[in-house]
Design a protein around this motif. Structure first.
Motif, mmCIF file in Angstrom:
data_model
loop_
_atom_site.group_PDB
_atom_site.id
_atom_site.type_symbol
_atom_site.label_atom_id
_atom_site.label_comp_id
_atom_site.label_asym_id
_atom_site.label_seq_id
_atom_site.Cartn_x
_atom_site.Cartn_y
_atom_site.Cartn_z
ATOM 1 N N HIS A 4 0.843 -1.202 0.000
ATOM 2 C CA HIS A 4 0.000 0.000 0.000
ATOM 3 C C HIS A 4 0.877 1.250 0.000
ATOM 4 N N PRO A 5 0.561 2.240 -0.833
ATOM 5 C CA PRO A 5 1.400 3.447 -0.899
ATOM 6 C C PRO A 5 1.470 4.224 0.409
ATOM 7 N N ARG A 6 0.517 4.003 1.297
ATOM 8 C CA ARG A 6 0.545 4.710 2.581
ATOM 9 C C ARG A 6 1.316 3.938 3.657
ATOM 10 N N ARG A 7 1.931 2.853 3.279
ATOM 11 C CA ARG A 7 2.806 2.065 4.138
ATOM 12 C C ARG A 7 2.045 1.403 5.288
ATOM 13 N N LEU A 8 2.464 0.199 5.606
ATOM 14 C CA LEU A 8 1.793 -0.599 6.627
ATOM 15 C C LEU A 8 2.538 -0.473 7.953
ATOM 16 N N ARG A 9 1.797 -0.258 9.017
ATOM 17 C CA ARG A 9 2.411 -0.199 10.349
ATOM 18 C C ARG A 9 2.429 -1.614 10.931
ATOM 19 N N LEU A 57 -2.393 2.033 8.729
ATOM 20 C CA LEU A 57 -1.499 2.610 7.731
ATOM 21 C C LEU A 57 -0.702 3.741 8.366
ATOM 22 N N LEU A 58 0.564 3.827 7.988
ATOM 23 C CA LEU A 58 1.440 4.816 8.582
ATOM 24 C C LEU A 58 1.090 6.241 8.175
ATOM 25 N N LEU A 98 11.759 12.758 2.464
ATOM 26 C CA LEU A 98 11.300 13.192 1.150
ATOM 27 C C LEU A 98 10.519 12.099 0.428
ATOM 28 N N ALA A 99 10.830 10.837 0.730
ATOM 29 C CA ALA A 99 10.105 9.733 0.103
ATOM 30 C C ALA A 99 8.691 9.599 0.645
ATOM 31 N N GLY A 100 8.357 10.360 1.687
ATOM 32 C CA GLY A 100 7.005 10.307 2.249
ATOM 33 C C GLY A 100 6.758 9.112 3.131
ATOM 34 N N GLY A 101 7.849 8.446 3.569
ATOM 35 C CA GLY A 101 7.673 7.252 4.382
ATOM 36 C C GLY A 101 7.644 7.509 5.871
ATOM 37 N N VAL A 102 7.702 8.784 6.277
ATOM 38 C CA VAL A 102 7.701 9.114 7.705
ATOM 39 C C VAL A 102 6.350 9.723 8.064
ATOM 40 N N PRO A 103 5.608 9.133 8.988
ATOM 41 C CA PRO A 103 4.309 9.694 9.386
ATOM 42 C C PRO A 103 4.465 11.106 9.943
ATOM 43 N N PRO A 104 3.447 11.958 9.785
ATOM 44 C CA PRO A 104 3.548 13.344 10.272
ATOM 45 C C PRO A 104 3.828 13.450 11.756
ATOM 46 N N ASP A 105 3.389 12.447 12.530
ATOM 47 C CA ASP A 105 3.597 12.534 13.976
ATOM 48 C C ASP A 105 4.976 12.066 14.403
ATOM 49 N N GLU A 106 5.829 11.678 13.441
ATOM 50 C CA GLU A 106 7.164 11.213 13.772
ATOM 51 C C GLU A 106 8.250 12.194 13.363
ATOM 52 N N PHE A 107 7.882 13.400 12.937
ATOM 53 C CA PHE A 107 8.877 14.434 12.677
ATOM 54 C C PHE A 107 8.273 15.797 12.989
ATOM 55 N N GLU A 108 9.150 16.745 13.222
ATOM 56 C CA GLU A 108 8.731 18.120 13.482
ATOM 57 C C GLU A 108 9.096 18.988 12.288
#
Length: 567
Positions: free
Chosen positions: A101-106, A315-316, A371-381
């Motif tokens: 899935h493009p939104r990545r699996l947690r 989904l991540l 930049l690849a979009g693989g980091v959820p918004p809640d895991e970076f500032e």
């Protein structure tokens, strides 16, 4: 999503074929139970009185019965096999779609474990469609046999009606234990597969470090643990099978012994005695099946629970709602904190060719993940925006269409060069002249044309899984060609030339710059050849921008830059 729900859904979405198959298998078992009845009645009504005509009629009836039971089994089994294949196909498709899935699996499951779930566990779940008709057929056979035995002598029927539930209830206590053992076995098998996948993909670095023995020792430990779990599960199931077989055999023997006593006592005729003996022998299979089926269902349940871990995983990444249509969006990172990045600010203007130097490799890897979009918004500032829109507010496919990130470690897939680079399913050439020209330009710019022209099969050259039949430099050039051919408005490349020689690297640098003229390109690298063709170089040190300028300027004025780039 739960394992029970997956099993129920398997039954409901295949109910047409399952109903038809179950009905035909039940008829088959009914016919099987009728065979000893016909033989016994035929003996009493034709053989005992010596009636040849009646004997022919009973033989003809028996032949017709065999034809009927054969046809029922043949067409019933066909319906059930179609249902099993269909369910396995659908479930594998759902699992694969969820995994990629493009939104990545947690999930904590690694690639090898996910592979086991989407193959072995999916098959085990589909086998439930085989167990249901078996249960229905066994119940039909047992009920018919008990009814016939009741008609012959109520005590014979009572033995079956009372003994069968006793045997089955006694075997149910092993079900939870079997489920636990099978679950443990599947989990450890998945871990062994995951480790094997990791070791195979990293075999060259392991050889370079001389760590083959340590890696082999680690795999041996995991493999031995998996073997022990498999033996425990097999042992539990074997003991269950032994007890269930013994229970059903004792029950059938009890019926046969009781019938023999009644025959000697004159309570039943010779034909009825033969009928009872035939039914007692026949009952071994359905009663034994009813006793062993719970272990099969337990295995299917364990696999369904593992499938539920994947299908029910969150989904991540957020879905994203905006569809961006700007042809050349600008990229802005503001006060970004993630991993080793500490307040990174970076702006890349439309059409700019920017080099990013990261003395710490962890900074470059963190930037690529972000930049690849693989980091959820809640895991970076901080914020990452494309054309003024937050990256995670964009619909995933739209975000990839705007910005393509080609990581350093890329994968090639089993197929041909054409299938890997040009994404042509048939491995053929592009149809339109424009597509052919773009493909030729991408191959030339990445120096991948040498990989194609140097082999007699050209674009149809075979590529093994993960590109195992190619050298590291060849894999890297084909991956770069694939990224260039996509022609995204923003292209991010991470160390795209580490596996090629210096002469080829200079050629690639000049060609990529020319091909990407007017398009936005970010190259995260320490290659002087790549940095020499950039418009601007940004040095990210200690998680933030420490200096920026032209390659020649930085090489002349900054000692740290020279140490990293011009070493």
């Amino acid at each position: 999503m739960t394992g029970s729900r997956i099993l129920r859904r398997s039954l409901t979405r295949n109910r047409a074929r399952l109903t038809a198959g179950t009905g035909l298998i039940s008829l088959h078992q009914l016919a099987e139970a009728t065979v000893p009845v016909l033989i016994g009645v035929g003996i009493d009504r034709a053989v005992a009185p010596g009636d040849g005509t009646a004997l022919l009629l009973w033989v003809a009836a028996l032949a017709a019965l065999f034809v009927g039971l054969h046809l029922c089994y043949r067409f019933g089994a066909r319906q059930l096999m179609l249902a099993i294949a269909n369910e396995a196909y659908l479930l594998r498709g759902e699992l694969a779609a969820r995994i990629v899935h493009p939104r990545r699996l947690r999930t904590d499951l690694r690639a090898g474990e996910l592979l086991t779930v989407s193959s072995t566990d999916a098959d085990n779940v589909s086998y439930l469609l085989d167990y249901v008709p078996r249960i229905a057929g066994a119940i039909t056979a047992t009920a018919v046999s008990a009814a016939v035995l009741l008609a012959v002598d109520w005590r014979l029927g009572l033995v079956v009606l009372v003994g069968t539930p006793v045997v089955l209830v006694g075997m149910q206590f092993a079900g939870p234990l079997i489920t636990r053992r099978v679950t443990e076995q599947q989990e450890l098998a998945g871990k062994a597969t995951a480790l094997a996948t990791d070791l195979v993909s990293g075999v060259r670095p392991l050889r370079g470090l001389g760590a083959e023995r340590a890696a082999a020792r680690r795999y041996r430990d995991v493999s031995q643990a998996s073997l022990r779990a498999a033996l425990r599960a097999a042992g539990t199931q074997s003991r269950y099978l032994a007890f269930s077989t013994a229970g059903s055999a004792l029950l059938a023997c009890g019926v046969a012994v009781l019938a023999g006593w009644f025959a000697l006592d004159g309570r039943i005729s010779v034909g009825e005695f033969i009928m009872v003996i035939g039914l007692a022998q026949f009952l071994l299979e359905p009663i034994g099946l009813l006793a062993i089926v719970p272990s099969w269902v337990a295995e299917a349940r364990a696999s369904a629970d593992r499938c539920a871990l994947v299908l029910g995983a969150d989904l991540l990444l957020p879905a994203g709602a905006e569809q961006k249509t700007v042809a050349e969006p600008h990229l802005v990172l503001a006060a970004v904190r993630h991993g080793t990045l500490e307040g990174l600010d970076l702006t890349v203007r439309p059409g700019e060719f920017v080099g990013v130097v990261t003395p710490r490799s962890a900074d470059g890897e963190a930037l690529v993940r972000l930049l690849a979009g693989g980091v959820p918004p809640d895991e970076f500032e901080g914020s990452v925006t494309l054309g003024g829109v937050a990256l995670h507010d964009l619909e995933p496919a739209g975000a990839r269409a705007l910005m393509l990130v080609e990581p350093h470690h890329t994968d090639l897939f089993t197929g041909t060069v054409a299938a890997n680079v040009a994404l042509l399913e048939d491995g053929g050439a592009a149809d339109q002249a424009g597509d052919q020209a773009a493909l030729a330009a991408a191959l030339e710019a990445s120096a991948a044309a040498e990989v194609v022209d140097g082999h007699p099969d050209g674009m149809q050259r075979h590529v093994a899984e993960r590109g195992a039949t190619l050298s590291g430099g060849q894999r890297q050039r084909l991956a770069l060609a694939r990224a260039l051919l996509a022609r995204p408005p923003i292209l991010v490349l991470h160390d795209p030339t580490t596996a090629v020689d210096t002469v080829t690297e200079h050629s690639i640098a000049r060609s990529v710059r020319a091909l990407r003229q007017g398009s936005t390109t970010v190259v995260i690298t320490s290659s002087p050849a790549m940095l020499a063709v950039t418009d601007r170089v940004v040095v990210v040190d200690d998680g933030r921008v420490s200096v920026e300028g032209g390659h020649a300027e930085l090489g002349a004025t900054h000692d740290d830059y020279r140490k990293v780039v011009l070493r």
